[in-house]
Enzyme design. Sequence first.
Site, PDB file in Angstrom:
ATOM      1  N   CYS A  98      34.865  48.601  88.912  1.00  0.00           N
ATOM      2  CA  CYS A  98      34.732  47.649  87.822  1.00  0.00           C
ATOM      3  C   CYS A  98      34.847  46.218  88.357  1.00  0.00           C
ATOM      4  O   CYS A  98      35.749  45.900  89.112  1.00  0.00           O
ATOM      5  CB  CYS A  98      35.773  47.817  86.733  1.00  0.00           C
ATOM      6  SG  CYS A  98      35.620  49.342  85.829  1.00  0.00           S
ATOM      7  N   ARG A 127      30.741  46.778  92.685  1.00  0.00           N
ATOM      8  CA  ARG A 127      32.037  47.277  92.202  1.00  0.00           C
ATOM      9  C   ARG A 127      31.883  48.337  91.112  1.00  0.00           C
ATOM     10  O   ARG A 127      32.865  48.899  90.644  1.00  0.00           O
ATOM     11  CB  ARG A 127      32.880  46.122  91.671  1.00  0.00           C
ATOM     12  CG  ARG A 127      33.176  45.050  92.712  1.00  0.00           C
ATOM     13  CD  ARG A 127      34.120  44.021  92.146  1.00  0.00           C
ATOM     14  NE  ARG A 127      35.394  44.610  91.845  1.00  0.00           N
ATOM     15  CZ  ARG A 127      36.443  44.631  92.649  1.00  0.00           C
ATOM     16  NH1 ARG A 127      36.374  44.062  93.825  1.00  0.00           N
ATOM     17  NH2 ARG A 127      37.574  45.208  92.285  1.00  0.00           N
ATOM     18  N   TRP A 186      32.665  50.928  86.364  1.00  0.00           N
ATOM     19  CA  TRP A 186      32.705  52.200  87.073  1.00  0.00           C
ATOM     20  C   TRP A 186      33.613  53.067  86.211  1.00  0.00           C
ATOM     21  O   TRP A 186      34.812  52.813  86.090  1.00  0.00           O
ATOM     22  CB  TRP A 186      33.288  52.006  88.473  1.00  0.00           C
ATOM     23  CG  TRP A 186      33.312  53.271  89.279  1.00  0.00           C
ATOM     24  CD1 TRP A 186      32.281  53.817  89.991  1.00  0.00           C
ATOM     25  CD2 TRP A 186      34.429  54.153  89.465  1.00  0.00           C
ATOM     26  NE1 TRP A 186      32.690  54.983  90.600  1.00  0.00           N
ATOM     27  CE2 TRP A 186      33.994  55.213  90.299  1.00  0.00           C
ATOM     28  CE3 TRP A 186      35.752  54.156  89.020  1.00  0.00           C
ATOM     29  CZ2 TRP A 186      34.828  56.256  90.681  1.00  0.00           C
ATOM     30  CZ3 TRP A 186      36.584  55.197  89.403  1.00  0.00           C
ATOM     31  CH2 TRP A 186      36.120  56.227  90.223  1.00  0.00           C
ATOM     32  N   ASN A 231      39.844  45.806  84.457  1.00  0.00           N
ATOM     33  CA  ASN A 231      39.698  46.678  85.622  1.00  0.00           C
ATOM     34  C   ASN A 231      41.071  47.285  85.896  1.00  0.00           C
ATOM     35  O   ASN A 231      42.060  46.554  85.985  1.00  0.00           O
ATOM     36  CB  ASN A 231      39.228  45.868  86.837  1.00  0.00           C
ATOM     37  CG  ASN A 231      39.213  46.701  88.112  1.00  0.00           C
ATOM     38  OD1 ASN A 231      39.071  47.922  88.066  1.00  0.00           O
ATOM     39  ND2 ASN A 231      39.372  46.043  89.247  1.00  0.00           N
ATOM     40  N   GLY A 232      41.129  48.600  85.982  1.00  0.00           N
ATOM     41  CA  GLY A 232      42.404  49.273  86.230  1.00  0.00           C
ATOM     42  C   GLY A 232      42.523  50.479  85.328  1.00  0.00           C
ATOM     43  O   GLY A 232      41.533  50.934  84.751  1.00  0.00           O
ATOM     44  N   GLU A 283      32.936  60.541 110.273  1.00  0.00           N
ATOM     45  CA  GLU A 283      32.313  59.367 109.666  1.00  0.00           C
ATOM     46  C   GLU A 283      30.815  59.613 109.431  1.00  0.00           C
ATOM     47  O   GLU A 283      30.270  59.254 108.389  1.00  0.00           O
ATOM     48  CB  GLU A 283      32.557  58.141 110.565  1.00  0.00           C
ATOM     49  CG  GLU A 283      31.878  56.867 110.146  1.00  0.00           C
ATOM     50  CD  GLU A 283      32.196  56.422 108.725  1.00  0.00           C
ATOM     51  OE1 GLU A 283      33.098  56.964 108.087  1.00  0.00           O
ATOM     52  OE2 GLU A 283      31.487  55.521 108.231  1.00  0.00           O
ATOM     53  N   LYS A 302      28.946  59.505 105.795  1.00  0.00           N
ATOM     54  CA  LYS A 302      27.812  58.619 105.525  1.00  0.00           C
ATOM     55  C   LYS A 302      26.621  59.427 105.010  1.00  0.00           C
ATOM     56  O   LYS A 302      25.947  59.040 104.069  1.00  0.00           O
ATOM     57  CB  LYS A 302      27.453  57.884 106.829  1.00  0.00           C
ATOM     58  CG  LYS A 302      27.082  56.471 106.687  1.00  0.00           C
ATOM     59  CD  LYS A 302      28.199  55.463 106.751  1.00  0.00           C
ATOM     60  CE  LYS A 302      29.281  55.611 105.739  1.00  0.00           C
ATOM     61  NZ  LYS A 302      30.337  54.659 105.866  1.00  0.00           N
ATOM     62  N   GLU A 333      27.322  60.564 101.356  1.00  0.00           N
ATOM     63  CA  GLU A 333      27.333  59.565 100.280  1.00  0.00           C
ATOM     64  C   GLU A 333      25.981  58.930 100.007  1.00  0.00           C
ATOM     65  O   GLU A 333      25.701  58.585  98.864  1.00  0.00           O
ATOM     66  CB  GLU A 333      28.433  58.508 100.472  1.00  0.00           C
ATOM     67  CG  GLU A 333      28.243  57.549 101.600  1.00  0.00           C
ATOM     68  CD  GLU A 333      29.357  56.500 101.639  1.00  0.00           C
ATOM     69  OE1 GLU A 333      29.696  56.088 102.744  1.00  0.00           O
ATOM     70  OE2 GLU A 333      29.865  56.081 100.584  1.00  0.00           O
ATOM     71  N   HIS A 344      36.332  79.216 114.974  1.00  0.00           N
ATOM     72  CA  HIS A 344      37.450  79.843 114.259  1.00  0.00           C
ATOM     73  C   HIS A 344      37.102  80.151 112.811  1.00  0.00           C
ATOM     74  O   HIS A 344      37.998  80.266 111.976  1.00  0.00           O
ATOM     75  CB  HIS A 344      38.703  78.955 114.353  1.00  0.00           C
ATOM     76  CG  HIS A 344      39.215  78.825 115.760  1.00  0.00           C
ATOM     77  ND1 HIS A 344      39.844  79.857 116.427  1.00  0.00           N
ATOM     78  CD2 HIS A 344      39.135  77.804 116.649  1.00  0.00           C
ATOM     79  CE1 HIS A 344      40.152  79.469 117.659  1.00  0.00           C
ATOM     80  NE2 HIS A 344      39.721  78.217 117.818  1.00  0.00           N
ATOM     81  N   LYS A 376      32.156  50.191  95.464  1.00  0.00           N
ATOM     82  CA  LYS A 376      32.880  49.622  96.598  1.00  0.00           C
ATOM     83  C   LYS A 376      34.227  49.116  96.095  1.00  0.00           C
ATOM     84  O   LYS A 376      34.341  48.724  94.941  1.00  0.00           O
ATOM     85  CB  LYS A 376      32.070  48.455  97.175  1.00  0.00           C
ATOM     86  CG  LYS A 376      32.286  48.274  98.660  1.00  0.00           C
ATOM     87  CD  LYS A 376      31.210  47.431  99.261  1.00  0.00           C
ATOM     88  CE  LYS A 376      31.432  47.275 100.749  1.00  0.00           C
ATOM     89  NZ  LYS A 376      31.082  48.486 101.507  1.00  0.00           N
TER      90      LYS A 376
END
Length: 598
Positions: free
Chosen positions: A2, A28, A75, A99-100, A473, A477, A480, A496, A593
């Site tokens: 947000c 955001r 978001w 936001n929160g 990583e 990537k 996403e 294993h 983000k």
Amino acid sequence: MCGILGMVSKDSFSVRELVSRLQRLEYRGYDSAGCATAEGFLRRKVGSISGFLASLPEDAAPDATTCAAIAHTRWATHGGIAEQNAHPHCAGDVCIVHNGIIENFLELKEELELKGAIFRSETDSEVIAHFLQQYAAEPDLHKGMQDLMERLHGTYAIIALRKGDPRLWVAKKDSPVVLGIVGSGGSASADGYSSYIVSSDIFAFSDLTRKAVFLEDFQYLMIDAKSARLYDRKGKQLPVKPKEFHWESHNGGKMHYEHHMIKEIYEVPDVARNLEESLAGPQAASLSRMISLLRESSRIILLGSGTSYHAALLGRHLLTAAGLDAYAYASTDFDASMARSHDAIIAISQSGETMDLLVTLKAIAARPDRGDIRIMGLVNVPHSSIERMADCCIRVEAGQEVCVAATKSFANQIVALLTLAKAFGFKTTYARLPLAEVIEQAEPVAQEIAPWLASKQSMYIIGAGACYPAAMEMALKIKEVSYIHAEGMLAGELKHGTLALIEKDVPVIAIIPDAKSHTVSSVKEVEARGASSVLVAGADKAELGLKGKALFRVPAGSDAEVSLFAAICGQLIAYYTAKHLDRPIDKPRNLAKSVTVL
Ligand code: F6R
């Protein structure tokens, strides 16, 4: 997570100007957008900000110009992606953006409903509007803001306005909020400027000003066209101390690139060189302070989330190889009680605002026996919450990252960690990392294998030792941005259990620093079972004795350097695979983000 935005100006501005500025915060959250003005204009819409902008009246519309307004890009947390859940939320004459997460919203909602409030959304945020509406008839919202901060439990950055009142009210706890002051005015205060912009982060106004006030928890602001006044939770006025910040001022455009992601990958060599120079120049004092604090510490704990956690994992290898007692944890896996006296905590974060990390750091800082536990930051965004709370901090100086997926900031986190490790005797192969060569050699191979990878449902990325973080990583990537399942694994772990999933033409991407690496045997094992291996290696196929459907030949070097090179190859693999699938690369579904909620 947000983005909130508020603008107050001496001169009127249009809602289109406000919403264009909101676009700078789109990374955001991009589920819905909305805005409200002091004149009573209110518009909310599901979808992108550009779609929202297109739906707005032209500048000339009289109700769409204003001197005070708020806006939001969402978001979703509580309540689905629907217009009624989009912000601003309004109750009577009060509108808010938030936001929160308000933890006790159900309790407050019941209480307000008993007093006659009618709720229209499924969000936690709407309680804030109804709560403040109780104070709407008062000449100001001082008491409303103080009572609000008393009653709300959870995290919040809130901007409120009332219809017919060109003032904004801003409150903060845990979620970030910063005030940008634009024009010229009182140098040691926030009086007399031409406009005030409140936002979740500095990029919202970094094209207009370098002066900002960073709010701390339980502070609130009252902003009118002439001044911004800061108060504590009891209503005591506090001095406003604007800080000078330096950050990118561009408009977040892609230049000639198709996506921010590829633009930001191309920026890696330059930002890495800039960081090396900065650590030898302007940041040399911070670096040497960090080095001396690390020397005095008994253990080093590296913390981070997502990509930054993978940087922490690689940092652990580097510092351990340099003879230090280092550990890496994902932010949510480390409890404040696990920190011991004389520990050095290195918090790694692009945004400096990730809530999973911040809560752990705050809990450590609040320990009555904290004593000599040191908190250090490795952040990208200047003046972030982590930087402000850290005993010392290094900025990785990767610049604004607009793509949700981290690329250049990860590279620079590793450059900073390599520099720290070198100070403790770690031997690198390169004085200057050959990152441009890595990109140049990897790009055509990534383009070539992208259609094949794009046809797969799943793939495995394997690496050992310092190359394991790069495997993790690369997998993150790929997931996403391409939405293809990818599993990053320790090469030796494959046999294993996971080996049961290997069959004909399953892609296994292996990161192999040299022919001596044990990962070579793991690749032989999967090739024997029909898998198609893709090698990211510091040696040729013949030296490795592997079939390899494709080879990303990276410069040979220490395992940690090869790991960084491989992670960059992974960024290109993810990018071209996602591009082949026509994914919304810069704004992947469900993500945002700067994850400022738990
Ligand atoms: C992945 C990505 C995320 C972030 C994570 C932590 O590409 O960007 O996994 O790395 O959300 O964010 P920061 O580094 O801001 O703490």
